[in-house]
Design a protein around this motif. Structure first.
Motif, PDB file in Angstrom:
ATOM      1  N   THR A 104       8.389  -5.065  -1.770  1.00 31.86           N
ATOM      2  CA  THR A 104       8.540  -3.721  -1.616  1.00 31.86           C
ATOM      3  C   THR A 104       9.987  -3.302  -1.534  1.00 31.86           C
ATOM      4  O   THR A 104      10.280  -2.139  -2.186  1.00 31.86           O
ATOM      5  N   VAL A 105      10.994  -3.881  -1.088  1.00 26.22           N
ATOM      6  CA  VAL A 105      12.397  -3.505  -1.350  1.00 26.22           C
ATOM      7  C   VAL A 105      12.938  -3.429  -2.617  1.00 26.22           C
ATOM      8  O   VAL A 105      13.544  -2.653  -3.091  1.00 26.22           O
ATOM      9  N   GLU A 106      12.351  -4.635  -3.691  1.00 24.33           N
ATOM     10  CA  GLU A 106      12.761  -4.532  -4.749  1.00 24.33           C
ATOM     11  C   GLU A 106      12.139  -3.554  -5.551  1.00 24.33           C
ATOM     12  O   GLU A 106      12.904  -2.757  -6.260  1.00 24.33           O
ATOM     13  N   GLY A 107      10.854  -3.251  -5.352  1.00 24.54           N
ATOM     14  CA  GLY A 107      10.502  -1.965  -6.143  1.00 24.54           C
ATOM     15  C   GLY A 107      10.709  -0.636  -5.891  1.00 24.54           C
ATOM     16  O   GLY A 107      10.657   0.306  -6.775  1.00 24.54           O
ATOM     17  N   GLN A 108      10.854  -0.549  -4.564  1.00 28.66           N
ATOM     18  CA  GLN A 108      11.123   0.781  -4.197  1.00 28.66           C
ATOM     19  C   GLN A 108      12.539   1.472  -3.830  1.00 28.66           C
ATOM     20  O   GLN A 108      12.833   2.331  -4.136  1.00 28.66           O
ATOM     21  N   PHE A 109      13.372   0.357  -4.004  1.00 28.53           N
ATOM     22  CA  PHE A 109      14.651   0.582  -3.773  1.00 28.53           C
ATOM     23  C   PHE A 109      15.584   0.027  -4.720  1.00 28.53           C
ATOM     24  O   PHE A 109      16.333   0.472  -5.202  1.00 28.53           O
ATOM     25  N   LEU A 110      15.686  -1.386  -4.709  1.00 25.55           N
ATOM     26  CA  LEU A 110      16.534  -2.037  -5.897  1.00 25.55           C
ATOM     27  C   LEU A 110      16.466  -1.733  -7.172  1.00 25.55           C
ATOM     28  O   LEU A 110      17.360  -1.296  -8.010  1.00 25.55           O
TER      29      LEU A 110
END
Length: 360
Positions: free
Chosen positions: A299-305
């Motif tokens: 989720t962190v990778e797909g939405q932000f990073l």
């Protein structure tokens, strides 16, 4: 005199038709031909996917590896040797990932009867919900089904279908490697021939700029996505190691590999970690932790990073990425999902460059 001329002016104004943009028959014919051509191309791509998919994948991956081949050219490495080294390195990486994953798959397959029994024991945490459901169905009037759920155990009947599925995949992969080897070795000649096809100097410069943009864009995309996926794989491996799941390195490699397939890959990895966690971990709650941790990472990778990093280097519209993913996944399956973003990037470069040149 003035009053006599006024009706003529009014009459002229009334006879003048209002100006409306009209669609001519030529435009309707052009749009109809373009639609029929798009449908025909889509049908050919779908009907000949066994041949077109390895060829398209080899072209995309070959263009991505173009800068690496040029660096080897600077070191005076022959082009054929450079192509062979790059294809061998890619094959070695794929084989290494398979070797990291295969032992764990083999262990799960051999211990499947015990794993099923262990999973059935852990599912007893839902006995209260099952009893409540049975009471509800009894109140409604439907007789509860008291038969136990039977878990079918694997037999030898799965071997022929598995071979029939894997054999075309292996054949397509070998064909992909051959086309990739030939494409990398002949790419400079192909570039030169494509540029020299056009007669005017401006057309040649436009084609050369398009090829350079496509090559640099795909190379940057491959580099950025590879680094991001390696980070996702490392995070997944650390999560598996902290939760004491077996073969954490293999699961990390699998997570990095599947993450090259947008949306579909992370969902498949989440399902794998969920099933293996429930089977391998001692309790039901502890078995959910690896999948939950991976869900947080993805989720962190797909939405932000990923949007933050790729958005600075590569301009891709989120809706366009989703539609391209849906279309190419429907057309070519998981490999089409991997190729969806590079194909979209090539289309955007062509549209931008051609429209800019037309405006000028």
């Amino acid at each position: 005199m003035g009053e006599g001329r006024r009706p003529e002016t009014v009459a002229v104004d009334e006879e003048t038709p209002p100006h409306h943009p009209e669609i001519t028959l030529r435009q309707i014919s052009a749009w109809s031909l373009a639609t029929l051509a798009a449908v025909a191309v889509g049908f050919v791509l779908y009907a000949a996917r066994e041949i077109m998919l390895p060829v398209a994948a080899a072209f995309v991956v070959g263009v991505m590896l173009g800068p690496a081949a040029r660096r080897l050219d600077v070191l005076r490495v022959p082009r054929a040797v450079a192509a062979l080294a790059l294809v061998a390195g890619l094959t070695l990486i794929i084989v290494l990932v398979v070797l990291l994953i295969f032992p764990r798959v083999s262990e799960l397959t051999s211990g499947l009867p015990g794993s099923v029994a262990s999973l059935k024991e852990k599912l007893h945490v839902f006995d209260g919900l099952v009893a409540a459901w049975r009471r509800l169905t009894l109140m409604i009037g439907e007789p509860p089904n008291s038969d136990a759920i039977a878990f079918p155990l694997p037999g030898i009947s799965w071997v022929p279908p598995t071979i029939s599925i894997l054999l075309p995949t292996i054949t397509e992969f070998l064909f992909f490697l051959v086309v990739l080897l030939l494409f990398i070795s002949e790419w400079p000649n192909l570039r030169r021939g494509l540029v020299m096809t056009f007669a005017s100097r401006d057309s040649r410069l436009t084609v050369l700029k398009i090829l350079n943009e496509i090559e640099s864009g795909l190379a940057n995309y491959l580099l950025i996505v590879t680094l991001i996926n390696l980070g996702v794989g490392a995070a997944a491996g650390v999560i598996c190691a902290l939760t004491r799941m077996p073969n954490a390195v293999g699961f990390g490699a699998l997570a990095a590999t599947l993450n090259f397939i947008p949306i579909v890959g992370p969902i498949a990895m989440f399902a794998i970690l969920l099933v293996v966690g429930l089977v391998a971990e001692p309790t039901f709650a502890w078995g959910l932790i690896p999948a939950a941790g991976f869900l947080l990472v993805i989720t962190v990778e797909g939405q932000f990073l990923t949007p933050m990093i790729i958005g600075r280097h590569i301009e891709l519209n989120a809706l366009g990425v989703l539609l391209s993913l849906a279309f190419w996944t429907w057309l070519w399956g998981p490999m089409g999902a991997f190729l969806s973003s590079p194909i979209l990037m090539v289309a955007m470069i062509l549209r931008q460059r051609l429209y800019v040149d037309e405006d000028r």
